[in-house]
Motif scaffolding. Structure first.
Motif, mmCIF file in Angstrom:
data_model
loop_
_atom_site.group_PDB
_atom_site.id
_atom_site.type_symbol
_atom_site.label_atom_id
_atom_site.label_comp_id
_atom_site.label_asym_id
_atom_site.label_seq_id
_atom_site.Cartn_x
_atom_site.Cartn_y
_atom_site.Cartn_z
ATOM 1 N N ASP A 96 0.827 -1.197 0.000
ATOM 2 C CA ASP A 96 0.000 0.000 0.000
ATOM 3 C C ASP A 96 0.865 1.252 0.000
ATOM 4 O OD1 ASP A 96 -2.879 -0.954 2.103
ATOM 5 O OD2 ASP A 96 -2.143 -1.663 0.154
ATOM 6 N N THR A 97 0.378 2.283 -0.656
ATOM 7 C CA THR A 97 1.062 3.562 -0.646
ATOM 8 C C THR A 97 0.712 4.313 0.634
ATOM 9 O OG1 THR A 97 0.917 3.665 -3.059
ATOM 10 C CG2 THR A 97 1.409 5.725 -1.883
ATOM 11 N N VAL A 98 1.742 4.617 1.426
ATOM 12 C CA VAL A 98 1.538 5.320 2.686
ATOM 13 C C VAL A 98 1.645 6.824 2.450
ATOM 14 C CG1 VAL A 98 2.398 5.666 5.020
ATOM 15 C CG2 VAL A 98 2.422 3.375 4.009
ATOM 16 N N LEU A 99 0.682 7.555 2.979
ATOM 17 C CA LEU A 99 0.673 9.017 2.879
ATOM 18 C C LEU A 99 0.896 9.603 4.268
ATOM 19 C CD1 LEU A 99 -2.408 9.527 0.499
ATOM 20 C CD2 LEU A 99 0.002 9.199 -0.089
ATOM 21 N N THR A 100 1.861 10.513 4.376
ATOM 22 C CA THR A 100 2.231 11.082 5.669
ATOM 23 C C THR A 100 1.899 12.563 5.709
ATOM 24 O OG1 THR A 100 4.022 9.468 5.898
ATOM 25 C CG2 THR A 100 4.107 11.422 7.304
ATOM 26 N N GLN A 101 1.132 12.956 6.725
ATOM 27 C CA GLN A 101 0.773 14.351 6.940
ATOM 28 C C GLN A 101 1.184 14.777 8.340
ATOM 29 O OE1 GLN A 101 -3.655 13.582 5.302
ATOM 30 N NE2 GLN A 101 -3.241 15.745 5.667
ATOM 31 N N SER A 102 1.465 16.053 8.516
ATOM 32 C CA SER A 102 1.685 16.595 9.860
ATOM 33 C C SER A 102 0.367 16.544 10.602
ATOM 34 C CB SER A 102 2.185 18.045 9.793
ATOM 35 O OG SER A 102 3.410 18.099 9.107
ATOM 36 N N PRO A 103 0.372 16.214 11.890
ATOM 37 C CA PRO A 103 -0.892 15.998 12.596
ATOM 38 C C PRO A 103 -1.712 17.253 12.871
ATOM 39 C CG PRO A 103 0.973 15.638 14.048
ATOM 40 C CD PRO A 103 1.533 15.807 12.683
ATOM 41 N N ALA A 104 -1.046 18.400 13.084
ATOM 42 C CA ALA A 104 -1.812 19.580 13.456
ATOM 43 C C ALA A 104 -1.066 20.856 13.118
ATOM 44 C CB ALA A 104 -2.129 19.554 14.950
ATOM 45 N N CYS A 157 1.709 16.722 2.300
ATOM 46 C CA CYS A 157 1.400 15.285 2.224
ATOM 47 C C CYS A 157 2.522 14.643 1.422
ATOM 48 C CB CYS A 157 0.057 15.079 1.535
ATOM 49 S SG CYS A 157 -0.416 13.354 1.253
ATOM 50 N N ARG A 158 3.156 13.648 2.013
ATOM 51 C CA ARG A 158 4.246 12.946 1.333
ATOM 52 C C ARG A 158 3.855 11.502 1.112
ATOM 53 N NH1 ARG A 158 10.309 14.086 2.900
ATOM 54 N NH2 ARG A 158 9.824 15.771 1.448
ATOM 55 N N ALA A 159 4.031 11.031 -0.106
ATOM 56 C CA ALA A 159 3.704 9.647 -0.461
ATOM 57 C C ALA A 159 4.949 8.774 -0.401
ATOM 58 C CB ALA A 159 3.099 9.591 -1.857
ATOM 59 N N SER A 160 4.761 7.505 -0.033
ATOM 60 C CA SER A 160 5.881 6.563 0.092
ATOM 61 C C SER A 160 6.419 6.110 -1.259
ATOM 62 C CB SER A 160 5.453 5.350 0.910
ATOM 63 O OG SER A 160 4.376 4.689 0.279
ATOM 64 N N PHE A 183 -5.475 7.018 2.374
ATOM 65 C CA PHE A 183 -5.574 8.373 2.890
ATOM 66 C C PHE A 183 -4.399 8.670 3.812
ATOM 67 C CE2 PHE A 183 -9.917 9.603 1.718
ATOM 68 C CZ PHE A 183 -10.499 8.374 1.439
ATOM 69 N N GLY A 184 -4.058 9.927 3.901
ATOM 70 C CA GLY A 184 -3.142 10.362 4.931
ATOM 71 C C GLY A 184 -3.848 10.364 6.277
ATOM 72 N N GLY A 185 -3.073 10.530 7.342
ATOM 73 C CA GLY A 185 -3.644 10.498 8.680
ATOM 74 C C GLY A 185 -4.452 11.736 9.048
#
Lengths: 122, 105
Positions: free
Chosen positions: B1-9, B22-25, B96-98
């Motif tokens: 799966d492609t992981v999407l990383t976002q800053s939480p707040a 948003c950064r994709a793996s 989706f990102g977090g």
């Protein structure tokens, strides 16, 4: 106006089954690819399953394969999600969604229903 | 799966400019989309295919990026923009990102 109205959620014991429905209106249902997306309480969004406009092909996330079945009745403009062998981790609000463009698979979610809550607990 | 990383707040003041990343793996080309979710509501589509504004969405919202790095910009931020923002890729099975929770000071 596009409308998606989910129903069928509720409290269910682990290992039991539940069937969700999504009544669609405001567009030609049989022309669009549809999907279910869920959101556990206070958590993020998670795609669950998709179905082509004819219903001929279906796709699932790994964690629900073999337990959930997505289907549709184009004559009734209704999308379904049959959920068997439910687990506590399936607890979530389940959203019915529609792809943006008729006739092609795009896998992003232009329209969302208001969601129906499924709680899996003994 | 492609992981999407976002800053939480993030916390910003009304009238300021905010960028949500948003950064994709792995590369997803421009198959990236952005949603806004206000408390107690369903998500709504803001941006599709990285940079296209969904009909009815204010022009204060814009998107950019390709490959693995994407940005949602709100300029200027208004009080009504308090929400959680999610990125989502459609290069392969949707993920989706977090989510990034945007709060106004």
């Amino acid at each position: 106006e596009v409308q998606l109205v989910e129903s069928g959620g509720g409290l269910v014991q682990p290992g039991r089954s539940l069937k969700l429905s999504c009544a669609a209106s405001g567009f030609t249902f049989s022309n669009y690819y549809m999907a279910w997306v869920r959101q556990a309480p206070t958590k993020g969004l998670e795609w669950v399953a998709s179905i082509t406009n004819s219903g001929g092909s279906t796709y699932y996330r790994d964690s629900v394969k073999g337990r959930f079945t997505i289907s549709r009745d184009n004559a009734k403009s209704t999308l379904y999600l049959q959920m068997d062998s439910l687990r506590s981790e399936d607890t979530a609000t389940y959203y019915c969604t529609r792809d943006p463009t008729e006739g092609i698979v795009e896998d992003w979610f232009a329209y969302w229903g208001q969601g129906t809550l499924v709680t899996v607990s003994s | 799966d492609t992981v999407l990383t976002q800053s939480p707040a993030l916390a910003v003041s009304p009238g300021e400019r905010v960028t949500i990343s948003c950064r994709a793996s792995e590369s997803v080309s421009t198959l990236m989309h952005w949603y806004q979710q206000k408390p107690g509501q369903q998500p709504t589509l803001l941006i599709y295919l990285a940079s296209n504004l969904e009909s009815g969405v204010p022009a204060r919202f814009s998107g950019s990026g390709s490959g693995t790095d994407f940005t949602l910009t709100i300029d200027p931020v208004e009080a009504d923009d308090t929400a959680t923002y999610y990125c989502q890729q459609s290069w392969n099975d949707p993920t989706f990102g977090g989510g990034t929770k945007l709060e106004l000071k």
